[in-house]
Design an enzyme around this catalytic site. Structure first.
Site: not given
Length: 676
Positions: A193, A274-276
């Site tokens: 990720d 929420m990183r995406a």
């Protein structure tokens, strides 16, 4: 200084080149993970990127590359005040797979500590990579303790070192680029990720493109300087386009309609966290700047999704990365807002290609490019060879039941194998449990024990200054205890007695669950199957749990039960692996109902003799009893006793049902050693 292969001379691989260039335009995108088969120029393209990056302004003499315009107030070499600045080329720091923890994060300068009596910090690779590129080739083979440090630095933008009396914090913001071959094992989800983008690469199947690759590589090897000079003009133009895109980046507008598309896409593909969303927004902005536009379009969002989401939508290690493009298009169309006017002509340098056109890389010198290797569909892996003696009664492969969480099956005792998460072991990292005199070269100094050994002799050695007089005999090696990865070898009964559809589905689900556990614990796995008249190695020991799961899925059933052949084949596999990797301890998992109906005149006696071979070798073993029905013969339990291991039923494999299983395995191992 060696000449690197020019970035613009790389043939094909449009997605890879684009992903790297987007990170050069906007380092905030978060790096690139390059997945692909061996020999596809993954490393060549990454190393070539460093030559395109603009120079970095640094404080003169600062070992941590502080920016003169805003130096780090906590820099260990600071405070810098009005220190003069200078410019140097952007660095690409390579992290070897076998690097030590000290080499990565830095450590106490032992020479100064012992000779001058002062504490001094010696920076590691994280400090060297600050404001540059940290490149990890074969990142999926990196040890867990190094991955932990990478995760910490990537999350905080800084490295904190607390060890051996040293307490240091320094900035560590870098572009993380990794390459890997999925056949050699997958990457931990936490580190996966942290890579902003991911691309899949494969060798082109177009003969003309392959010829061009060979032609250019041979020309480069014959005369690297002349080859680089031939591409110097294209390199300069591409470098200028990167600078122009960086300058345009702050002016790019990311409207609410585009943000809604990004959020809807991430929600539709059920990515975690929420990183995406953030990475997609940064990637779409960089795509617009790269194309010379100041507004983000739906096509930018689509391209960003294809680069930023595939590695984040994996729900388990056995799911192949990728996106359903039809679903992506439907989502974008559903949430499509007002688009900006027709795409203007790009006003940056370069050839004006859009984001999908290979990132502004100039046309190939000889022959048109074939289709992008990334877009070419990779051939499916070859199925496992058909087992011997199939004969009549063979049944088609059935689908595995849903996997479940299992508890740890560990090998008893204290090993010295590769770092992992299964069994106790003496390791180069982990908690310090004591010290010892070094055998051979000193690798981990136990400072306190060394000082304690040298202290009584200082007067006799004529010490007169602050430094400690240390002799070779005073040095002490730190002994540390952590966890190791093991070789988990599955011997799976695929005979007719196991062929009932519901029963075999449950068996495959159990093995799949154990494979998932092996993936999480960084084990090597192997698969032996037996049925009909013989046994075969369906998968030699490997770090690729995906490959084992694929072979298991295609496993047919039927025929007699050559239990002895399966155990002997497993014994041969373990014998060869002990020669290849003597420090990696094995765990044999036999999945069977215990029946022996083939392999000789007295198959039961032959199976018992084969089992005793494993017991004599001290191999830790577990028999998964697949017998069902109201009347049970208990043959799997008998086999487990011959192996010197323990037997569990399919139901007992579940995490909430086998609390005492590890203790049983350990007790069985201790009993075997006492009997020996």
């Amino acid at each position: 200084m060696s000449t690197r292969y020019p970035f613009t001379a790389v043939v094909g691989m449009d997605d890879l080149r684009l992903a790297l260039l987007l990170n050069a335009v906007s380092p905030a995108v978060g790096g690139v993970l390059v997945r692909g088969e061996k020999g596809t120029a993954k490393s060549t393209a990454v190393r070539a990127l460093a030559e395109l990056l603009p120079e970095v302004p640094v404080v003169a003499g600062c070992r941590f590359s502080c920016d003169p315009a805003s130096p780090d107030p906590g820099c260990p070499d600071g405070p810098h005040g009005d220190a003069p600045g200078s410019a140097r080329p952007a660095r690409m720091v390579e992290l070897p797979v076998g690097a030590s923890e000290d080499r990565l994060v830095g450590a106490l300068d032992i020479e100064k500590a012992l000779a001058e009596g002062v504490k001094a910090f010696e920076p590691g690779l994280l400090a060297a990579a600050h404001r540059g590129i940290l490149y990890v080739d074969e990142v999926n083979l990196l040890s867990d303790h190094l991955i932990d440090h990478l995760l910490d630095a990537a999350a905080m933008g800084a490295s904190h070192v607390e060890r051996e009396g040293v307490s240091v914090r320094h900035a560590a913001r870098f572009l993380l680029v990794g390459t890997m071959n999925p056949e050699e094992g997958e990457l931990r989800p936490q580190l996966l990720d942290r890579f902003g983008l991911t691309v899949e690469v494969a060798a082109s199947r177009d003969p003309e493109q392959r010829v061009e690759v060979v032609r250019r590589r041979l020309a480069f090897e014959d005369d690297p300087a002349a080859f680089a000079a031939r591409w110097a003009g294209e390199e300069t133009a591409l470098r200028g386009r990167i600078v122009a895109a960086r300058a345009l980046l702050p002016e790019v507008a990311l409207g609410d309609a585009v943000l809604l598309q990004i959020a809807a896409t991430c929600a539709a593909f059920e990515v975690d966290g929420m990183r995406a969303d953030i990475v997609m927004a940064r990637t779409a902005t960089a795509l617009a700047a790269w194309a010379g536009r100041t507004e983000v379009t739906s096509e930018d969002v689509r391209q960003a999704a294809l680069l930023a989401l595939p590695h984040r939508r994996r729900r388990s290690p056995f799911d192949a990365p990728g996106l359903d493009e039809d679903k992506l298009d439907e989502t974008l169309e559903q949430f499509k807002g007002d688009e900006p006017d027709d795409d203007p002509e790009p006003d940056g340098p370069g050839d004006g290609d859009g984001p999908g056109g290979g990132g502004g890389v100039p046309p190939q010198a000889e022959g048109p490019d074939g289709p992008s290797p990334e877009s070419a569909e990779a051939p499916e892996s070859a199925p496992a060879p058909a087992p011997q003696g199939s004969g009549a009664g063979e049944r088609a492969a059935v689908k595995a039941a849903e996997p479940f969480r299992t508890k740890v099956l560990s090998v008893p005792g204290l090993g010295e194998g590769a770092a992992g998460r299964r069994s106790r072991a003496r390791t180069e990292h982990g908690r310090t449990t004591g010290s010892t005199r070094p055998r051979g070269a000193l690798t981990k100094l136990h400072l306190a024990a060394t000082v304690q050994a040298a202290a009584p002799h200082q007067r006799a050695r004529g010490r007169s200054g602050p430094g400690l007089v240390v002799r070779r005999d005073d040095l002490r090696q730190a002994t540390r205890e952590g966890r190791e990865g093991n070789l988990v070898l599955f011997a799976v009964d695929a005979s007719g007695s196991m062929a009932a559809r519901q029963r075999m589905s449950a068996v495959k689900g159990a093995v799949l669950s154990l494979l998932l556990d092996a993936y999480q614990r960084r084990d090597k796995v192997g698969l032996v199957t037996f049925r009909g008249r013989d046994a075969e190695v369906a998968l030699p020991p490997t770090s690729s749990v995906d490959a084992a799961a694929a072979r298991l899925e295609k496993l047919p059933t039927g025929g007699r039960t050559p239990l002895s052949a399966g155990l002997l084949k497993a014994h041969d596999v373990l014998r060869i692996e002990r020669l290849r990797d003597p420090s990696r301890r094995p765990l044999l998992v036999v999945v069977t109902d215990g029946r022996a109906t083939g392999g000789g005149a007295d198959p039961v006696a032959l199976a018992a003799r084969a089992a005793r071979l494993h017991a004599a070798d001290g191999t830790a073993s577990v028999v998964v009893d697949c017998e069902t029905g109201p009347v049970r013969l208990g043959l799997a339990g008998t086999l487990a006793r011959e192996l010197g291991g323990t037997a569990v039923t399919l139901d007992e494999l579940r995490a909430d049902s086998i609390a005492g299983l590890v203790r049983d395995v350990q007790a069985a191992g201790q009993t075997t050693r006492r009997a020996a």
